[in-house]
Design an enzyme around this catalytic site. Structure first.
Site, mmCIF file in Angstrom:
data_model
loop_
_atom_site.group_PDB
_atom_site.id
_atom_site.type_symbol
_atom_site.label_atom_id
_atom_site.label_comp_id
_atom_site.label_asym_id
_atom_site.label_seq_id
_atom_site.Cartn_x
_atom_site.Cartn_y
_atom_site.Cartn_z
ATOM 1 N N ARG A 1 0.836 -1.201 0.000
ATOM 2 C CA ARG A 1 0.000 0.000 0.000
ATOM 3 C C ARG A 1 0.867 1.246 0.000
ATOM 4 O O ARG A 1 1.860 1.303 0.712
ATOM 5 C CB ARG A 1 -0.891 0.003 1.243
ATOM 6 C CG ARG A 1 -2.090 0.879 1.143
ATOM 7 C CD ARG A 1 -2.925 0.739 2.393
ATOM 8 N NE ARG A 1 -3.906 -0.326 2.335
ATOM 9 C CZ ARG A 1 -5.030 -0.281 1.619
ATOM 10 N NH1 ARG A 1 -5.309 0.763 0.873
ATOM 11 N NH2 ARG A 1 -5.896 -1.277 1.640
ATOM 12 N N ARG B 1 -7.529 -1.009 13.626
ATOM 13 C CA ARG B 1 -8.234 -1.467 12.432
ATOM 14 C C ARG B 1 -9.122 -2.608 12.899
ATOM 15 O O ARG B 1 -8.759 -3.335 13.836
ATOM 16 C CB ARG B 1 -7.250 -2.015 11.392
ATOM 17 C CG ARG B 1 -6.555 -0.985 10.548
ATOM 18 C CD ARG B 1 -5.628 -1.626 9.527
ATOM 19 N NE ARG B 1 -4.705 -2.551 10.135
ATOM 20 C CZ ARG B 1 -4.831 -3.867 10.137
ATOM 21 N NH1 ARG B 1 -5.853 -4.446 9.503
ATOM 22 N NH2 ARG B 1 -3.963 -4.641 10.726
ATOM 23 N N GLU C 1 1.513 5.879 20.340
ATOM 24 C CA GLU C 1 0.896 7.176 20.027
ATOM 25 C C GLU C 1 0.148 7.718 21.243
ATOM 26 O O GLU C 1 0.157 8.919 21.507
ATOM 27 C CB GLU C 1 -0.041 7.024 18.818
ATOM 28 C CG GLU C 1 0.735 6.735 17.519
ATOM 29 C CD GLU C 1 -0.151 6.335 16.350
ATOM 30 O OE1 GLU C 1 -1.400 6.358 16.490
ATOM 31 O OE2 GLU C 1 0.398 5.997 15.286
ATOM 32 N N ASP D 1 49.787 -14.641 11.343
ATOM 33 C CA ASP D 1 49.026 -15.152 12.485
ATOM 34 C C ASP D 1 49.151 -16.679 12.452
ATOM 35 O O ASP D 1 49.459 -17.259 11.409
ATOM 36 C CB ASP D 1 47.565 -14.695 12.334
ATOM 37 C CG ASP D 1 46.647 -15.405 13.288
ATOM 38 O OD1 ASP D 1 46.910 -15.370 14.502
ATOM 39 O OD2 ASP D 1 45.657 -16.023 12.820
HETATM 40 P P1 ADP Z 1 -1.779 -1.956 12.359
HETATM 41 O O1 ADP Z 1 -0.536 -1.615 11.666
HETATM 42 O O2 ADP Z 1 -1.986 -3.421 12.539
HETATM 43 O O3 ADP Z 1 -2.973 -1.318 11.787
HETATM 44 P P2 ADP Z 1 -0.779 -0.226 14.494
HETATM 45 O O4 ADP Z 1 -1.347 0.063 15.834
HETATM 46 O O5 ADP Z 1 0.656 -0.566 14.480
HETATM 47 O O6 ADP Z 1 -1.650 -1.387 13.858
HETATM 48 O O7 ADP Z 1 -0.945 1.026 13.547
HETATM 49 C C1 ADP Z 1 -2.173 1.629 13.317
HETATM 50 C C2 ADP Z 1 -1.907 2.997 12.743
HETATM 51 O O8 ADP Z 1 -3.077 3.455 12.091
HETATM 52 C C3 ADP Z 1 -1.554 4.002 13.802
HETATM 53 O O9 ADP Z 1 -0.474 4.777 13.383
HETATM 54 C C4 ADP Z 1 -2.800 4.855 13.941
HETATM 55 O O10 ADP Z 1 -2.536 6.198 14.233
HETATM 56 C C5 ADP Z 1 -3.463 4.741 12.597
HETATM 57 N N1 ADP Z 1 -4.915 4.777 12.800
HETATM 58 C C6 ADP Z 1 -5.590 3.962 13.585
HETATM 59 N N2 ADP Z 1 -6.887 4.307 13.582
HETATM 60 C C7 ADP Z 1 -7.028 5.357 12.786
HETATM 61 C C8 ADP Z 1 -8.123 6.146 12.377
HETATM 62 N N3 ADP Z 1 -9.348 5.921 12.785
HETATM 63 N N4 ADP Z 1 -7.873 7.122 11.539
HETATM 64 C C9 ADP Z 1 -6.627 7.361 11.118
HETATM 65 N N5 ADP Z 1 -5.573 6.638 11.468
HETATM 66 C C10 ADP Z 1 -5.757 5.645 12.290
HETATM 67 C C1 G6P Z 2 -0.783 -3.718 8.893
HETATM 68 C C2 G6P Z 2 0.167 -4.265 7.850
HETATM 69 C C3 G6P Z 2 0.370 -3.254 6.721
HETATM 70 C C4 G6P Z 2 -0.962 -2.824 6.180
HETATM 71 C C5 G6P Z 2 -1.860 -2.310 7.306
HETATM 72 C C6 G6P Z 2 -3.232 -1.907 6.824
HETATM 73 O O1 G6P Z 2 -0.172 -2.645 9.502
HETATM 74 O O2 G6P Z 2 1.393 -4.592 8.459
HETATM 75 O O3 G6P Z 2 1.133 -3.817 5.686
HETATM 76 O O4 G6P Z 2 -0.816 -1.842 5.188
HETATM 77 O O5 G6P Z 2 -1.978 -3.305 8.296
HETATM 78 O O6 G6P Z 2 -3.817 -2.966 6.139
HETATM 79 P P1 G6P Z 2 -4.274 -2.848 4.619
HETATM 80 O O7 G6P Z 2 -4.629 -4.240 4.234
HETATM 81 O O8 G6P Z 2 -5.410 -1.901 4.640
HETATM 82 O O9 G6P Z 2 -3.136 -2.301 3.832
#
Ligand code: ADP
Ligand code: G6P
Length: 735
Positions: free
Chosen positions: A10, A283, A390, A508
């Site tokens: 992505r 997510r 965060e 050596d």
């Molecule tokens: P993953 O990579 O599995 O989604 P992480 O917690 O490592 O989980 O990262 C999620 C990222 O997505 C964070 O940087 C967060 O700020 C961003 N994020 C989560 N929810 C939202 C949202 N509703 N809108 C915008 N950004 C978001």
């Molecule tokens: C995790 C994965 C990323 C991915 C993100 C969102 O953080 O490690 O590679 O981009 O989730 O998932 P998506 O399928 O929307 O790209």
């Protein structure tokens, strides 16, 4: 290092089409959020999928999208609906994602998905190859592109390739379930540097490499034919200052400028000052443990009824992979659970769970982080989890409590959080109570530690550490290939030897003139070696010195009758031909300011370690760190120091769970220099096999011919593979 191109499934921005207008919206997920802050520093392009099917895009629109993305240094790889279905929804998110997150029951083993995965990975690799120019480096990201490193390496072996996995790497017992496990590992091994969030994932990867490929692994290096691959843990950080600044800005805004969400939140608090908020942001993914979180919140309200009416859970679930069956089911399950909790504990004035199923702008995210008293982060598996970091960064008043799953990579760095097992509903419920009633002093005490750590190892530090290692790899691979002795080099050494009037040969012993034996006292010189040395000694122009880490006694006995000098114990003692043993010494501590920052980087990257400073030494202690990780890091540190400290006259000592760097004035380099001082050697040859010989390679004049035995990174000019080649070279010189 020149340009670095990023390749990920992505792009950091996804395309939103509205009435023929193209909007770029920031992509969610840890990879996109983290890398978005840093990729422009590298002057390369970010190659990836813009998030919509190519079937709906005509050529004109495609060009406009291309242009818009190009302004952000992004290049798109277009995927058709079918490719999205089979490669993205399919093999990436119905096979690898559940497998790597230990959801074996969800895995789809369809060969058609695999085939599409191979083809689409090839598409990404081709696009990267098209973009690459001489000297560029490539940094590939995440599980959707596991095959791309090898696909690029096989076409362009000279390109330095980094790969970072943002999700967990499972134990071999889980990985082996997959029919295509070997192909995945092979794909990853096309990279020169492979990074994971934690040491556990790295360990699992090594065990799969060992079991599936049988490659030799020493410390954090995998040796493949004429390549070395380094594998390491780089816990990803966040753009700390951005979150901190946004949080402080929001509080300074006048009421009328605040967002609707913020005004709602303030109204809520005004209603009743003793009200509390718990935050949940992810997510919508089954790896995040959202149903358990809701069950635990219900249990908390049931067990501690005094909080009913006072505590609200704000649950933000960002839509994700909504066409994949298990995500659709999860959405239903979560909505049902939210309904149950609200039905059971709510009333007209009180909604226990505020549920949002949408993406939110950055500002609203910050408003939530900074307004909520507790963050509930309970994934059943998570590579890292940046949300936890965060939240910490946004707590400008230094209060707030995190309840954190031990299954998230981030838990390794956040010992001050309330750590829970995400399957233990009772424990989570009790932790919610503990968090809500934690005294402010204790909250601050914990938060200060967390903030200091997360601020220090932020996303810039993370990426710069990765890129630094990557550029080291470039040097390592180049030197592996470039330095092997060939006929031309041999001819040059030979002619310099013939033309010389006085020659110094520093040899050596173990690993150079003779092979290693299990028992060191068995490594006596054999007859062939004796004859070879006699032959060299016959020439009066040759001054031969055996330079070794061994003690005086054995070498003196073994070489009795030879016309050679001895330097032993790495240079502490020397004995010239027909003279007595002599000791060398020299002391200063001026080197500390340049070595300390190196040790500090290791402290940052290896939780539980610390530095002790003594008068003439710096000591890195790792007894309290995770043992296997610390052993790896110890070796890496030694390696790094070896190439760094030769100019400072230092010694590295390895003690019991410590590495000590001390003023030396004594090493093979200094000893060799003393030997040649005030003499007119016009031919110098130095041969050695290990890191103690590196001093010699560095200290000797540029005109010296320095030869390393083995393929490892070295300061020597040339390399040979084995002891027998060393002997051949010496034999050739005498002819
Ligand atoms: P993953 O990579 O599995 O989604 P992480 O917690 O490592 O989980 O990262 C999620 C990222 O997505 C964070 O940087 C967060 O700020 C961003 N994020 C989560 N929810 C939202 C949202 N509703 N809108 C915008 N950004 C978001
Ligand atoms: C995790 C994965 C990323 C991915 C993100 C969102 O953080 O490690 O590679 O981009 O989730 O998932 P998506 O399928 O929307 O790209």
């Amino acid at each position: 290092m020149n340009r670095i191109h990023i390749v990920s499934n992505r792009l950091p921005f996804s395309i939103n089409l509205k009435d023929d207008q193209i909007d770029l919206i920031p992509s969610v997920g840890g990879l996109a959020t983290g890398m978005r802050s840093v990729y422009k520093e590298y002057n390369g392009k970010w190659i990836g999928w813009p998030g919509l099917p190519s079937d709906d895009i005509d050529d004109g629109l495609a060009d406009r999208i291309e242009k818009k993305l190009f302004e952000e240094d992004c290049i798109s790889v277009h995927l058709s609906k079918r490719e999205i279905e089979l490669y993205y929804d399919g093999f990436s998110n119905r096979t690898i994602w559940p497998l790597f997150h230990y959801f074996a029951q969800y895995i789809d083993y369809d060969p058609e998905l695999w085939e599409a995965f191979v083809n689409v990975n090839k598409k990404f690799a081709d696009k990267a190859l098209e973009t690459l120019e001489e000297g560029d480096t490539i940094w590939i990201h995440d599980y959707q592109l596991l095959l791309v490193p090898e696909m690029i390496k096989s076409k362009k072996p000279g390109v330095t390739i980094g790969f970072f996995l943002h999700i967990p790497f499972p134990s071999f017992e889980v990985l082996r379930i997959l029919p295509w496990r070997k192909e995945l590992i092979q794909g990853m091994l096309g990279a020169d540097l492979i990074g994971f969030h934690t040491y556990d994932y790295q360990r699992h990867f090594f065990s799969s490499v060992r079991r599936l490929m049988g490659y030799e692994i020493s410390f954090n290096q995998i040796q493949i034919e004429d390549r070395i691959i380094i594998v390491d843990a780089f816990p990803m950080g966040i753009d700390y200052d951005k979150f901190k600044k946004a949080a402080s800005d929001i509080f300074q805004k006048p009421l009328q400028e605040k967002s609707k969400l913020h005004r709602e939140l303030e109204k809520y608090f005004l209603l009743s000052p003793d009200r509390k908020l718990i935050l949940s942001i992810d997510r919508l993914d089954y790896s995040k443990g959202i149903p358990n979180r809701l069950k635990a919140f219900a249990k908390f309200l049931k067990d501690y009824p005094e909080f009913v009416g006072k505590v609200t859970l704000i649950m933000l679930a960002v839509p994700s992979r909504g066409t994949v069956e298990h995500y659709i089911n999860l959405k239903k399950e979560v909505e049902e659970l939210v309904g149950n909790v609200n039905g059971q504990f709510g009333n007209i004035n009180y909604t226990p769970v505020w549920y949002f199923y949408r993406s939110m702008p950055f500002e609203s995210l910050i408003e939530l982080y900074s307004s909520c008293d507790v963050a509930l982060v309970t994934p059943v598996r998570d590579g890292m989890n940046l949300v936890a970091k965060e939240y910490v960064a946004s707590r400008t008043n230094r209060t707030g409590v995190i309840i954190l799953s031990e299954m998230a990579g981030v838990a390794k760095e956040m010992g001050e959080a309330l750590i829970i097992n995400p399957n233990n509903i009772n424990e989570i419920a009790d932790s919610i109570k503990q968090a809500l009633t934690m005294p402010l002093d204790e909250q601050r005490e914990r938060m200060i530690f967390l903030q200091d750590r997360i601020k220090r190892y932020d996303v810039f530090k993370w990426s710069s550490e990765f890129v630094k290692s990557l550029s080291r790899m470039e040097n390592i691979q180049n030197s592996l290939h470039a330095k092997r002795i060939n006929n031309t080099i041999m001819d040059k050494i030979q002619s310099d030897y013939q033309n010389a009037k006085m020659r110094a040969l520093f040899l050596d012993y173990d690993g150079t003139l003779t092979g290693f034996k299990k028992n060191p006292s068995d490594a006596k010189p054999d007859e062939e070696l004796h004859q070879l040395l006699y032959k060299l000694e016959e020439d009066p122009l040759n001054v031969i010195t055996i330079i070794s880490g061994r003690d005086r006694a054995s070498l003196e006995t073994w070489f009795k009758g030879h016309k050679i000098n001895l330097i032993v114990e790495h240079g502490v003692w020397s004995k010239k031909l027909n003279r007595e043993w002599k000791m060398l010494s020299n002391v200063t501590d001026a080197w500390k300011s340049s070595i300390k920052p190196i040790l500090e980087t290791f402290v940052d990257r290896t939780p539980g370690t610390f530095i002790e400073e003594k008068n003439y030494s710096l000591v890195w202690h790792f007894r309290k760190a995770e043992p296997e990780q610390a052993d790896l890091r110890a070796n890496e540190l030694k390696d790094e120091l070896t190439t760094m400290i030769a100019n400072h006259n230092l010694e590295i000592l390895e003690g019991n769970k410590v590495i000590e760097v001390k003023t030396g004035g004594i090493n093979k380099g200094i000893a060799a220099l003393q030997f040649i001082k005030n003499k007119d050697f016009d031919f110098i040859l130095a041969v050695g096999d290990d890191w103690t010989d590196e001093y010699m390679f560095r200290e000797l004049p540029d005109t010296a011919h320095t030869i390393k035995v083995g393929l490892k990174h070295t300061a020597a000019k040339y390399k040979v593979e084995s002891v027998s080649i060393v002997r051949n070279i010496l034999a050739e010189l005498t002819q």
